[in-house]
Design an enzyme around this catalytic site. Structure first.
Site, PDB file in Angstrom:
ATOM      1  N   ILE A   1       0.816  -1.210   0.000  1.00 37.38           N
ATOM      2  CA  ILE A   1       0.000   0.000   0.000  1.00 37.38           C
ATOM      3  C   ILE A   1       0.853   1.265   0.000  1.00 37.38           C
ATOM      4  O   ILE A   1       0.317   2.368   0.004  1.00 37.38           O
ATOM      5  CB  ILE A   1      -0.956   0.022   1.216  1.00 37.38           C
ATOM      6  CG1 ILE A   1      -0.173  -0.106   2.524  1.00 37.38           C
ATOM      7  CG2 ILE A   1      -1.994  -1.063   1.097  1.00 37.38           C
ATOM      8  CD1 ILE A   1      -1.054  -0.009   3.763  1.00 37.38           C
TER       9      ILE A   1
ATOM     10  N   VAL B   1       5.476  -0.446   2.847  1.00 40.97           N
ATOM     11  CA  VAL B   1       4.340  -0.642   3.747  1.00 40.97           C
ATOM     12  C   VAL B   1       3.341  -1.580   3.074  1.00 40.97           C
ATOM     13  O   VAL B   1       2.978  -1.388   1.908  1.00 40.97           O
ATOM     14  CB  VAL B   1       3.659   0.691   4.096  1.00 40.97           C
ATOM     15  CG1 VAL B   1       2.531   0.461   5.090  1.00 40.97           C
ATOM     16  CG2 VAL B   1       4.670   1.670   4.657  1.00 40.97           C
TER      17      VAL B   1
ATOM     18  N   LYS C   1       5.284  -2.311   8.143  1.00 36.65           N
ATOM     19  CA  LYS C   1       6.351  -1.567   7.480  1.00 36.65           C
ATOM     20  C   LYS C   1       7.623  -2.400   7.564  1.00 36.65           C
ATOM     21  O   LYS C   1       8.127  -2.677   8.653  1.00 36.65           O
ATOM     22  CB  LYS C   1       6.545  -0.205   8.135  1.00 36.65           C
ATOM     23  CG  LYS C   1       7.731   0.572   7.581  1.00 36.65           C
ATOM     24  CD  LYS C   1       7.798   1.979   8.127  1.00 36.65           C
ATOM     25  CE  LYS C   1       6.756   2.855   7.477  1.00 36.65           C
ATOM     26  NZ  LYS C   1       6.929   4.278   7.841  1.00 36.65           N
TER      27      LYS C   1
ATOM     28  N   ASP D   1      10.930  14.384  10.747  1.00 38.00           N
ATOM     29  CA  ASP D   1      10.494  14.282   9.344  1.00 38.00           C
ATOM     30  C   ASP D   1       9.011  14.632   9.226  1.00 38.00           C
ATOM     31  O   ASP D   1       8.250  13.934   8.562  1.00 38.00           O
ATOM     32  CB  ASP D   1      10.760  12.876   8.804  1.00 38.00           C
ATOM     33  CG  ASP D   1      10.700  12.834   7.270  1.00 38.00           C
ATOM     34  OD1 ASP D   1      10.862  13.898   6.640  1.00 38.00           O
ATOM     35  OD2 ASP D   1      10.481  11.741   6.721  1.00 38.00           O
TER      36      ASP D   1
END
Length: 699
Positions: free
Chosen positions: A19, A27, A42, A137
């Site tokens: 996905i 992921v 993940k 991030d």
């Protein structure tokens, strides 16, 4: 990637489909067979997983991230290693990334929507920072927007590891360089204020629809974060309130001293702004030197040949003698806004060299910083002892003061009262340093923030308020979901005003909660059944209508259907329902029309009108000696607006003349009387607009 599909990890997680993918990991959607639920897995990319030190730090920090528990953070269920794969099992989110959401909207977000999103993002950061975790991030790609309007921040802790593994900007930074802080771009030490800067960039993008800095390369963008200031958001979108602009610019302040010191501080300003739209925090001065205004970054895309800003006026070298015109100018002599001049052929190489020097200096500085702080100080102070910070979370101030042993020799410093989703009111919800953090002698003090309970909201009183105002308050300002809007008649409340709400006023509510409102349709109007009025005298007909709450509009016409003074036509048929107060048109007989002394012409009766063409005149062979009958003739008014002059002529006899409001009705019904076959002429505003042959002998 396909080799993972169908794979069973730890005999528990079955990989179903991919996905998403990024620079560090892929992921997948998976099924947890033990708990029978769908999850997101993940998986770290093999090239990163091959580094044993990276795997160790990845596992340690992922375990710490898994302990985060907040409504605006994606939950981490498991961190494991199976069949050579390092992976994290997370909550599976049904929604879009904030980046996808903005792209689908195609325009800047409404500032209230942007405020709603950034508040949730800052709550997530506050929770993480309180536990010693810095995201590093923050960007729209790592923020999920759910169907109910709430957001969840993803990828906590992973960016920190990535930055630890890479000391310079590489291709992996392309997706994030637009959101990095100046200290990240310089390779300096970072703290929680790094996330606040990135969140400010996200807020800037939401409200303006564009990024503050653009460039052809990651290095070009990074240099702008260090050396430039963005265009003020209000210059790009005048609808942004000045207070929200000030919050955005303070979060993006390049100087750490001018930036928000914590996520809680920014949340406080957002809360004050939500209560009072005129609230404006202290506007930071983004210029380094007040003597010389810093130039803004042009709105056009900056090319790769980024230059270091010119030295200040007082630091310039003494003037040199004029150079010959043919001598090339140095790259630094080009004006920042002079895009029309052709740049020097080797300008890109000079800029690249400048950037390389900056990065090398930053790297050397970082090495000296590390050597001094972690080696040099220890050599100079070999006897310095470190102490582990105790965990004070969950205690009240009274408990801590009553039991000094809980402080373990640390000094207690009372901070501020903040909202907390996790800790009840009056308990310590945040502390600095964090629990378990090692501090040296001389730094043995702990600042604690006290929980003020949840950021509670209460249902406002919406009684007798305009439904548009109510929906704005409930949905845009409070983040509630109005899922049911019923409408009822009410004798007291004006139409489209709110009668009641569920829950009722002053009831505690939470963001995303479903509420319903009842909207007034105004007083219910009574209906009346129209009686037969034909054949009544005018006085009797008017009396009958008045007794029923209806009104009569009377016109008199010649006819032999009824004796003079009696009604021979009504506009609403018998037994039809009309609202009380409606008007019924009545045509009253003037008796048979007297014999004309001379044949009239329609054009003689209407000044400026043209007589019918010869093929429109009554056929002299038509039978006009037949008995007279009355029909209803409908005139179409759909192509007209306002008041129009209408005239209807049957043969050579005018049967109707009057003014009609075309805005109130698309047509006008007129009773016409004639015998045999006759031509009906219709005049609107003194112009013949149509004619039709009517056979009165036919039913």
């Amino acid at each position: 990637m396909d080799q993972y599909i169908g794979k069973m990890l730890d005999n528990r997680y079955e990989i179903i489909e991919c996905i998403g993918t990024g620079g560090m990991a892929m992921v997948f959607k998976a099924r947890d067979h033990r708990l029978n639920r769908l999850v997101a897995v993940k998986i770290l990319k093999p090239e990163l997983a091959s580094d044993a030190d990276f795997r160790r730090r990845f596992h340690d920090e992922s375990q710490a991230v898994a302990m985060l528990s907040h409504a605006n953070i994606v939950s981490v269920y498991d961190v494991s290693h199976s069949d050579g794969l390092n992976y994290i099992v997370m909550e599976l989110i049904d929604g879009l990334t904030l980046k996808q959401y903005m792209q689908r909207r195609g325009t800047p977000l409404n500032w209230r929507e942007a405020q709603h999103f950034i508040t949730q993002i800052m709550r997530a950061l506050s929770h993480a920072h309180g536990r010693g975790i810095i995201h590093r991030d923050i960007k729209p790609h790592n923020i999920m927007v759910l169907r109910d309007g709430s957001v969840k921040v993803t990828d906590f802790g992973i960016a920190r590891l990535a930055s630890a593994a890479q000391s310079t900007m590489t291709q992996e930074a392309i997706g994030s360089v637009h959101y990095i802080s100046p200290e990240q771009a310089k390779g300096s030490h970072v703290d929680c204020r790094t996330d606040i800067y990135s969140a400010g960039v996200v807020l800037y993008e939401m409200t303006t629809g564009r990024l503050p800095f653009e460039g052809d390369t990651p290095v070009a963008v990074a240099i702008q974060h260090i050396k430039s200031i963005p265009v003020p958001p209000c210059d790009l979108n005048p609808d942004i309130p000045k207070g929200l602009e000030a919050i955005t610019l303070k979060a993006m302040a390049p100087d750490l001293a001018q930036r928000y010191a914590s996520a809680e501080e920014m949340l406080d300003d957002l809360k004050e702004f939500r209560k009072n739209p005129d609230f404006e925090p202290v506007v930071v001065n983004l210029e380094e030197d007040p003597d010389e205004p810093t130039q803004r970054v042009p709105t056009k895309v900056i090319t790769a040949s980024v230059r270091v800003p010119m030295e200040r006026e007082q630091r310039r070298e003494p003037e040199r003698p004029p150079q010959p015109e043919r001598q090339r100018r140095r790259p630094d002599d080009y004006d920042e806004y002079d895009y029309d001049d052709e740049p020097p052929r080797h300008g890109g190489g000079v800029a690249a060299a400048v950037v390389a020097i900056i990065l090398i200096v930053a790297l050397i500085g970082g090495i000296f910083y590390f050597l001094w702080n972690f080696i040099g100080k220890e050599l100079l102070n070999p006897q310095t002892q470190e102490y582990e910070t105790p965990n004070l979370l969950g205690y009240t101030l009274e408990e801590l003061r009553a039991k000094p042993e809980l402080l373990d020799g640390f000094e207690l410093v009372e901070g501020s009262v903040v909202f907390s989703e996790e800790y009840p009111e009056d308990q310590v919800c945040e502390q600095d340093p964090a629990p378990g953090e090692m501090v040296k002698e001389g730094g043995k003090s702990i600042t604690v923030n006290i929980s003020g309970g949840k950021d509670e909201m209460y249902m406002p009183d919406v009684y007798n308020r305009d439904v548009r105002e109510v929906l704005k308050i409930l949905q845009d300002d409070m983040g509630l979901r109005v899922t049911d809007q019923q409408r009822e008649f009410d004798d007291k409340i004006t139409e489209n005003f709110v009668i009641s709400s569920t829950p009722i006023a002053n009831t505690k509510v939470e963001k995303g909660q479903e509420v319903s409102i009842v909207i007034s349709k105004g007083p219910q109007k009574k209906t009346r059944t129209v009686p037969p009025l034909t054949g009544m005298t005018l006085e009797k007909a008017q009396e009958t209508l008045a007794g029923m709450g209806l009104r009569a509009n009377v016109e008199e016409h010649y006819t032999d259907e009824q004796p003079a003074g009696r009604v021979f036509w009504q506009s609403v048929d018998v037994n039809n329902e009309v609202e009380e107060g409606a008007t019924i048109d009545l045509y009253v007989s003037l008796g048979p029309e007297p014999e004309p002394s001379a044949e009239p012409s329609p054009s003689d009766e209407v000044p400026g009108s043209e007589p019918p063409a010869s093929d429109q005149l009554p056929d002299p062979t038509l039978d006009v000696a037949a008995p007279a009958t009355t029909k209803t003739y409908t005139v179409d008014l759909g192509s007209y607006e306002g008041m129009v002059d209408l005239r209807v002529v049957v043969g050579d006899v005018e049967v109707f003349k009057g003014t009609v409001d075309a805005n109130q009705s698309l047509s006008k019904s007129v009773p016409i009387t004639g015998s045999g076959a006759q031509i009906v002429y219709v005049y609107i505003n003194n112009s013949l607009v149509g004619s039709e042959r009517i056979d009165f002998s036919q039913p």
